[in-house]
Design a protein around this motif. Sequence first.
Motif, mmCIF file in Angstrom:
data_model
loop_
_atom_site.group_PDB
_atom_site.id
_atom_site.type_symbol
_atom_site.label_atom_id
_atom_site.label_comp_id
_atom_site.label_asym_id
_atom_site.label_seq_id
_atom_site.Cartn_x
_atom_site.Cartn_y
_atom_site.Cartn_z
ATOM 1 N N UNK A 488 0.859 -1.181 0.000
ATOM 2 C CA UNK A 488 0.000 0.000 0.000
ATOM 3 C C UNK A 488 0.893 1.228 0.000
ATOM 4 N N UNK A 489 0.698 2.096 -0.965
ATOM 5 C CA UNK A 489 1.590 3.239 -1.109
ATOM 6 C C UNK A 489 1.486 4.183 0.075
ATOM 7 N N UNK A 490 2.624 4.658 0.521
ATOM 8 C CA UNK A 490 2.655 5.628 1.607
ATOM 9 C C UNK A 490 2.197 6.992 1.120
ATOM 10 N N UNK A 491 2.538 7.320 -0.111
ATOM 11 C CA UNK A 491 2.155 8.621 -0.659
ATOM 12 C C UNK A 491 0.654 8.682 -0.867
ATOM 13 N N UNK A 492 0.092 9.844 -0.693
ATOM 14 C CA UNK A 492 -1.337 10.062 -0.880
ATOM 15 C C UNK A 492 -1.557 11.546 -1.109
ATOM 16 N N UNK A 493 -2.705 11.956 -1.638
ATOM 17 C CA UNK A 493 -2.945 13.379 -1.889
ATOM 18 C C UNK A 493 -2.785 14.208 -0.626
ATOM 19 N N UNK A 494 -2.014 15.268 -0.721
ATOM 20 C CA UNK A 494 -1.825 16.182 0.400
ATOM 21 C C UNK A 494 -0.916 15.656 1.479
ATOM 22 N N UNK A 495 -0.292 14.500 1.238
ATOM 23 C CA UNK A 495 0.506 13.888 2.291
ATOM 24 C C UNK A 495 1.897 14.500 2.397
ATOM 25 N N UNK A 496 2.563 14.668 1.265
ATOM 26 C CA UNK A 496 3.951 15.109 1.333
ATOM 27 C C UNK A 496 4.321 15.874 0.085
ATOM 28 N N UNK A 497 3.550 16.901 -0.223
ATOM 29 C CA UNK A 497 3.900 17.739 -1.357
ATOM 30 C C UNK A 497 5.096 18.588 -0.979
ATOM 31 N N UNK A 498 6.295 18.129 -1.294
ATOM 32 C CA UNK A 498 7.507 18.761 -0.820
ATOM 33 C C UNK A 498 7.710 20.132 -1.464
ATOM 34 N N UNK A 499 8.201 21.123 -0.689
ATOM 35 C CA UNK A 499 8.460 22.443 -1.256
ATOM 36 C C UNK A 499 9.495 22.345 -2.372
ATOM 37 N N UNK A 500 9.367 23.183 -3.343
ATOM 38 C CA UNK A 500 10.271 23.145 -4.485
ATOM 39 C C UNK A 500 11.334 24.220 -4.337
ATOM 40 N N UNK A 501 12.578 23.887 -4.587
ATOM 41 C CA UNK A 501 13.701 24.802 -4.463
ATOM 42 C C UNK A 501 13.912 25.514 -5.801
ATOM 43 N N UNK A 502 14.020 26.802 -5.771
ATOM 44 C CA UNK A 502 14.164 27.570 -7.013
ATOM 45 C C UNK A 502 15.401 27.154 -7.794
ATOM 46 N N UNK A 503 16.400 26.565 -7.139
ATOM 47 C CA UNK A 503 17.634 26.188 -7.827
ATOM 48 C C UNK A 503 17.427 25.063 -8.838
ATOM 49 N N UNK A 504 16.332 24.365 -8.748
ATOM 50 C CA UNK A 504 16.084 23.297 -9.713
ATOM 51 C C UNK A 504 15.038 23.703 -10.741
ATOM 52 N N UNK A 505 14.657 24.963 -10.753
ATOM 53 C CA UNK A 505 13.825 25.509 -11.808
ATOM 54 C C UNK A 505 12.407 24.997 -11.836
ATOM 55 N N UNK A 506 11.522 25.706 -11.143
ATOM 56 C CA UNK A 506 10.086 25.411 -11.132
ATOM 57 C C UNK A 506 9.777 23.978 -10.702
ATOM 58 N N UNK A 507 10.638 23.416 -9.943
ATOM 59 C CA UNK A 507 10.376 22.091 -9.393
ATOM 60 C C UNK A 507 10.682 20.945 -10.326
ATOM 61 N N UNK A 508 11.172 21.210 -11.531
ATOM 62 C CA UNK A 508 11.506 20.124 -12.449
ATOM 63 C C UNK A 508 12.795 19.453 -11.995
ATOM 64 N N UNK A 509 12.743 18.180 -11.790
ATOM 65 C CA UNK A 509 13.914 17.442 -11.330
ATOM 66 C C UNK A 509 14.983 17.409 -12.420
ATOM 67 N N UNK A 510 16.187 17.787 -12.051
ATOM 68 C CA UNK A 510 17.316 17.657 -12.976
ATOM 69 C C UNK A 510 17.768 16.201 -12.978
ATOM 70 N N UNK A 511 17.876 15.630 -14.144
ATOM 71 C CA UNK A 511 18.273 14.228 -14.201
ATOM 72 C C UNK A 511 19.082 13.982 -15.469
#
Length: 738
Positions: A488-511
């Motif tokens: 059963x997934x731990x993640x759920x709506x509103x559970x852990x919407x992590x703040x986004x750091x401006x250094x990674x540009x609008x929350x897009x993960x650098x990969x």
Amino acid sequence: MSGDLLDLDELADISFPSLYRFTGLEGMMDRLGIDSARLPWYKYDRSLTSGSGIRLLRFKAASYLRDDLSCTVEYCSLDDQPQYEALSYTWGRSFEGTRGYKWAWQELMNEGRPEPTFPLYIDGVDGRRKLYQIGISLDEALRHIKSHARYESQDMVIWIDAICIDQRNEEEKNWQVQQMRRVYSQADRVVVWLGPSQDGSSKAMETLMSMRRFAVRTMHSLTDEKDGVQRVYTAPLPATSQEARDETTAASFGKLFGVHVPSNHEIPDFPIDKIAGLFSRAWWGRIWVLQEVVVARKVAFACGSVVTDDDGDLVFETFQNMWDRMFKVYGKQIRAIDHRPWTMIATRRAFTERQQLLQESDQLNLSTGATRLSEGNVAQMEAYLKGLRLEHQLSLKELIIEASNASLQATMGHDHIYALLGLASDAEDLAIPIRYGFSKARLFFHVAKAYLDRGDLWFLTYRDPQQLSRNPTWRSWMPDWSSAGHLSSISRPGNAGLPLDASIGRGCTLYEFVYRDGEDQDQVPNLKIQGVLVDVVEWVSDINPAAGRVTDLSSQAREEILSWVKSLFASCDGVDVASMDINDDTRKARRSNLCWSLIAGRIPLPRADAEKDPKERRRLVEQSLSTLLGEESTDEDDDEANQHRASCFFHLMMNMTCFRSAFRTANEYIGIGPHDMEQGDLIVIFPGAQTPFAIRKSEGEGEADVFRLIGEVYVNGIMDGEFFAKNPGVDMKSFVLE
């Protein structure tokens, strides 16, 4: 033809006498009374690899259940709006068990085979009858459905995937799979075959239909949220004998939950075991049938000789709604019931609501947003917001999550994606091609990359550690949605919407993808992403002893789990739980953290507590655990409402800790994670993921920062962005996940 194996393409032009001589079965067909001289195998005479063409099967009425199954094949175009029905069924057995009867064909032709096959006779345009082999489930479905009174005076024209698609033609299959949503949505109705009558299934079907009739007659009672289900039993007096029986059914359902219903006659027991058996039929567990039933105009469910009207989905939905309401009000876990039917019906309801919204409001345009809505028009705004919710609910991501949570299965791993694309509201944007020539790994990689490009790492939750041992080319970060063992997934709506750091540009993960030296570019690479190191795991508990038994409601299972919980407190604190001073601030904090970790931060309270103050709700949750463990004897411990809360807590805890262990980090973070976590694992947060993850330094990788993904974790106190709030200048680090 050579060798020991029969090739169906070679057999297509072989008459049965030749086949008998080859297989040593000469003379058997004469015993069955079948003319063996003119029975070639059916061979598809054209390919459907483009356009809107489909095949349909036309069956004439049969006098008896055991008559030969005979049909003709017709070609038509969906553009011409043909009239037909579509069958939704499972290719294998309808349920685990024996058939209870055998046909002569099975007895003679299928001894020693794992799955028997049965003859379907197809009349060709040349007037010659040809043979096509079908499985046991389809044979049963056609015989029972075709014998229904509906077809006594008319032909049955039906679309069946196993026959109407040439399963051996890869190009045709790729194209026709893309047509399947249209096939099922344009059908006059979809007939769902749940299987033959067995283990009281006819009684279960009749009971569900009775509950639906009662609900329709007393609709005002069922929809009154103030009084809830209590008003079900203040319905108008029955006017017919059938209405009287329906009222008795409703009363027996109330009796199941301990509700006293005044009556002049004895109220029978509700057949919950029979309904539970019906809900565990194999049809509910197949991923393809989700699309088939969701997009249908009308749905009829058939089980044995019992067939619902064309509102069959509402028959099941009525029971589910009443069950959910009763549980919320009374909190009694009467019996564990397979909840896959809930997934099917809820997804159909969401899809239907979205279609109605799109049809009713030309102002609703989800792609351009609310700018087209008239200023101040509340009704339009509400419709728009509802449309956004439904759009999200029917995204491929949410459909995959729902299908995984329900453990829906498919014969081919590819179908865990392909079966949902026809429903997904964002399928066009994702641009995932349907190619069965792809390996499963390449397809899942393609899907994961589509979400990486969107900065969304939700798929990391679905890694399968067993794939690494089975397939050396697999990667620990790769999702495997075909695995039947997802937690059963731990993640759920509103559970852990992590703040986004401006250094990674609008929350897009650098990969970036990292290939090892000499590695083939067609293989799945390592994944390099940014993350934040939270802490190091210092202690890991034993696995929940009831892992894999979440539906076990026995007192023994309950005692095993509660004993395990007590040991967690003792191990976490390093003292015997019996002598624990719960007034000690440090230990009280640990108890609180562990309490919330065991339920992954959710609030398992009954509906009666929904309006209480948030602080009071949290206090009641923690008190529920104390009640379960028999601690702090207070006047409230014997209170029925408190026992109800404790029961809610226990069942959620069973679910969330299944195949998981508790852990504590060096800096006193407490949480739960995969049972294969070890001391020394790292807890990290990857921007773009809802939950933290456990990772482990990979062996044999030299000095490079290469890690194995262990899985998602719940860490109390950092699930809603608190770590970033306390450490605003925290540095991002690159992690290479193998």
